[in-house]
Write a protein that holds these residues in place. Sequence first.
Motif, PDB file in Angstrom:
ATOM      1  N   LEU A  75       0.831  -1.201   0.000  1.00  0.00           N
ATOM      2  CA  LEU A  75       0.000   0.000   0.000  1.00  0.00           C
ATOM      3  C   LEU A  75       0.871   1.258   0.000  1.00  0.00           C
ATOM      4  N   GLY A  76       1.891   1.252   0.852  1.00  0.00           N
ATOM      5  CA  GLY A  76       2.767   2.423   0.978  1.00  0.00           C
ATOM      6  C   GLY A  76       3.441   2.767  -0.345  1.00  0.00           C
ATOM      7  N   GLY A  77       3.878   1.744  -1.079  1.00  0.00           N
ATOM      8  CA  GLY A  77       4.524   1.967  -2.364  1.00  0.00           C
ATOM      9  C   GLY A  77       3.586   2.658  -3.333  1.00  0.00           C
ATOM     10  N   LEU A  78       2.360   2.143  -3.396  1.00  0.00           N
ATOM     11  CA  LEU A  78       1.388   2.731  -4.321  1.00  0.00           C
ATOM     12  C   LEU A  78       1.081   4.169  -3.929  1.00  0.00           C
ATOM     13  N   ILE A  79       0.876   4.377  -2.631  1.00  0.00           N
ATOM     14  CA  ILE A  79       0.565   5.735  -2.184  1.00  0.00           C
ATOM     15  C   ILE A  79       1.702   6.690  -2.536  1.00  0.00           C
ATOM     16  N   LEU A  80       2.937   6.237  -2.273  1.00  0.00           N
ATOM     17  CA  LEU A  80       4.075   7.118  -2.536  1.00  0.00           C
ATOM     18  C   LEU A  80       4.211   7.415  -4.028  1.00  0.00           C
ATOM     19  N   GLY A  81       4.006   6.378  -4.862  1.00  0.00           N
ATOM     20  CA  GLY A  81       4.088   6.577  -6.311  1.00  0.00           C
ATOM     21  C   GLY A  81       3.082   7.624  -6.761  1.00  0.00           C
ATOM     22  N   LEU A  82       1.855   7.509  -6.257  1.00  0.00           N
ATOM     23  CA  LEU A  82       0.809   8.456  -6.635  1.00  0.00           C
ATOM     24  C   LEU A  82       1.122   9.851  -6.100  1.00  0.00           C
ATOM     25  N   LEU A  83       1.538   9.909  -4.840  1.00  0.00           N
ATOM     26  CA  LEU A  83       1.866  11.210  -4.235  1.00  0.00           C
ATOM     27  C   LEU A  83       2.948  11.918  -5.026  1.00  0.00           C
ATOM     28  N   GLU A  84       3.956  11.116  -5.417  1.00  0.00           N
ATOM     29  CA  GLU A  84       5.092  11.736  -6.072  1.00  0.00           C
ATOM     30  C   GLU A  84       4.729  12.262  -7.459  1.00  0.00           C
ATOM     31  N   THR A  85       3.956  11.475  -8.205  1.00  0.00           N
ATOM     32  CA  THR A  85       3.551  11.980  -9.521  1.00  0.00           C
ATOM     33  C   THR A  85       2.637  13.180  -9.349  1.00  0.00           C
ATOM     34  N   ALA A  86       1.808  13.145  -8.335  1.00  0.00           N
ATOM     35  CA  ALA A  86       0.964  14.311  -8.073  1.00  0.00           C
ATOM     36  C   ALA A  86       1.854  15.493  -7.700  1.00  0.00           C
ATOM     37  N   GLY A  87       2.891  15.208  -6.920  1.00  0.00           N
ATOM     38  CA  GLY A  87       3.798  16.263  -6.458  1.00  0.00           C
ATOM     39  C   GLY A  87       4.472  16.990  -7.605  1.00  0.00           C
ATOM     40  N   THR A  88       4.876  16.237  -8.642  1.00  0.00           N
ATOM     41  CA  THR A  88       5.564  16.895  -9.752  1.00  0.00           C
ATOM     42  C   THR A  88       4.638  17.868 -10.475  1.00  0.00           C
ATOM     43  N   GLN A  89       3.334  17.677 -10.303  1.00  0.00           N
ATOM     44  CA  GLN A  89       2.378  18.583 -10.946  1.00  0.00           C
ATOM     45  C   GLN A  89       2.139  19.848 -10.123  1.00  0.00           C
ATOM     46  N   LEU A  90       2.547  19.806  -8.892  1.00  0.00           N
ATOM     47  CA  LEU A  90       2.304  20.959  -8.033  1.00  0.00           C
ATOM     48  C   LEU A  90       3.212  22.119  -8.435  1.00  0.00           C
TER      49      LEU A  90
END
Lengths: 256, 309, 318
Positions: B258-273
């Motif tokens: 779960l943590g891996g998936l969350i981090l992957g999503l967070l990070e791709t979202a982060g690059t859009q910020l």
Amino acid sequence: MPILEVKKLTLRFGGLTAVNNLSFDMDENSIVSLIGPNGAGKTSAFNCLTGFYKGSEGDILFQGQSIFRQKPHKITKLGMARTFQNLRLFKDMTVLENVMSGMHSRTSAGVLGAVLRLPSQRQEEKKIRQVSEECLDFVGILDKQDRLARNLAYGDQRRVEWARALATHPQLLLLDEPAAGLNHDEKDQLVDLIRCIQKDLGITVLLIEHDMGLVMKVSEKIVVIDYGQKIAEGTAEEVKNNPKVIEAYLGKEDEE
Amino acid sequence: MHAMTVFYTIIQQLVNGLILGSFYSLVALGYSMVYGIIKLLNFAHGDIYMVGAFVGFGALGIFGNALGIGWLGITVALVISMVLVGFLGIVIHRIAYQPLLNKNAPRMSLLITAVGVSFTLFNAVMVMTSGEYKAFTTSLGYDGISIGPINITYTQIIMVVATAVLMLGLYWFINRTMYGKAMRAIALDQDACRLMGINVTKTISLTFFVGSALAAAAGVMAGVYYGSIHFYMGFIIGLKAFTAAVIGGIGSIPGAMLGGLILGLLETAGTQLPFVGSAWKDVFTFGILILLLVTKPTGILGKSEIERM
Amino acid sequence: MVYSVGFKDRVLETINGKKTRAFFLSLLIIIVVLLPLGVNNYVEEVMTNTFFYIILALGLNIVIGYAGLVDLGYAAFFAVGAYTTGILMRYGLNFWLTIPIAVIFCVIAGIIIGGPTLRLRSDYLAIVTLGFGEITRITARNLKITGGASGLVGIQRPTIFGHKLYQITDFYYTFFILVILAIIVSLRIYHSRLGRAWQYIREDEDAAEAMGIDPVKTKLYAYMIGAAFGGVAGAFFAVKMTAISPETFAFTQSAMILLAVILGGMGKIPGAILGAVFLVFFPEIFREIGQMRMLLFGILLVIIMVFRPQGLWPERKS
């Protein structure tokens, strides 16, 4: 005003209630013992008092001030010292260095003082040494001050613990099973020492102990707990004859 | 029109995040398993992933002529890499960690040893590759499904499926087999296990094998997906996979997934910020890690540790 | 042989004796002081580099050896020091004035990293410090003021009493003085109330806390002082090199300093010195190993931890 007031103290670990609604208080310069059968919650209660466990409910007042859920080092600084059931010395340091740790909260020299060797810092170092030696002398092992703590006999290691706790200048001293592992003579000396701590140093003592002989001999008041709850309180005589206490220790007759 | 563009961007990033998250999960699993069983933060785990990528690369080079560099060749390379790197995990455990575990060495010693292992692995690969990037050439194209401007390649789909299969396999292994049960038992109480006749050292080795094999799988897949590999690729992902393991609750297997998936999503979202962008994305991740460690060190699925004494 | 009985003991006793130690120490200092008179620039360069690593190793030793805390991002402090000095000098500030500012920035960095994380377990702390090191490096690479990926160049040379420090011999003596200061500061702190508090916490944190020692505050001091060492070293590094770039402060740098401390033996000043000497001399003596250097260091780190975790410098018996 009592020096220590425990009010409806409760401690839960998940579903287990280790201490349940415990209340008692201690008069200044008295000797009180907290006793109970194995697993009754004595050590848990003790750890709540010293801040090592964070109690769930209730309050603990030390000299009128709440120390409930306070950090251990702050509690020590306020004037409440403890020893450990299974010796927790700084084993690879000398006896004197061990005792010097107690003076930490009573001194203040910082980095600059140490680097520049300021006069105030040197003065303080001298004082730390002097007080520590006095404490070692009080428990009777001044001659062993330069030995490593790990190389001492068990009974002497216990003494180092007491000296170390005394060096914090406590008003209240909490001893967690101080007689554990001591032989007969050492136990007698312990009784004398506890009395000296009370009489000569004016320190209040709370004792957790298994050894009933010792407890009955020194305590002015005894608090008995079982299953985390207080079941009796009073002098040695009163407690000895209390049916609830006898039941807790020996079990009910019809249970057999 | 803005709403649609935003929607497409979100979906596209979700897919990217899922892929990235799959790699993080696979590496995080190894971290969590080893941590769960011997409370060691296996610092070298990111480098294991990197070595996995290089072994896969080498295997594809050897078998690529016969099997082609399509899915068949890649699958064979993946399996070879998993097995070899799994054994490397065992070797590392036996040489570097077990002697310290036998001596009951302080945690810090284990940690520093792990840093040494990490240093050894990535410098060894650096010397062997002269520090160059290697092109991980495959014959996989960019065919896929297109919905409007959203592109999902078959490669991406297969990677996510492969990750899911590996994880299900692991889940079955941990929960249903005798070895998996032994691992869980050791995590709870080593001494009791020893008394019950479980070979503790062997089981720990097995844990290293499984964890390393999963990291190797992630390494090969990342090589295929990104098209190039480098000796330094394990360092950052090691840190991130650890972050993922902590997010999910270190020691917990589903938590690592779960943590891996969350981090992957967070990070791709982060690059859009705004203000984050790709230059700052690693800072963003470490920021999350530090924040999380300070506020909720047990993670989402982790068990809180009993207080001291 | 007649004198064989207890001969070894007597020799050891002589070597360990206080007078003998003082003699050897003075001899060593004299040799180091006179060395530049008789050797070429290359040797001086290597020695200066060694001094520099000794300072860093002594700084990290405070964190890891005295306080028992893991720090895998120590190069970050050294980076903060170097960049602070580099940037401030670009704005025309005198080098000597930048040092206290660099130290303050480093101490603040130490508080930022340590404050929230010191309550954590040691392995979490390792990862956080590593992450912090990376954040520092990435930040240096992305900011304009730090010169981006190419870093700062053309940092001015400092002057002292009208004498400009620019020859290698100048820096040789400058860094040597810093080493002496670092040793004195280390020794004095170690034998103080704070130094003892670190030892107590390292030996038994619960017992230390029961004695009234605030573990978080005490550990934070270790970070702050370690950071200050890094800051000073960084400031002097900037003016010696006249150019700094983010990659100088990568994880490899932190790992090297860590190796120096571990190799000699955590918590031992002569150990940290020995470790730093080895770290710099080894690749200079065995030039042919080239790229293998780091690989060998990695293997060495594992070997030390497995076979001699107390380091190469012998333990003093009491």
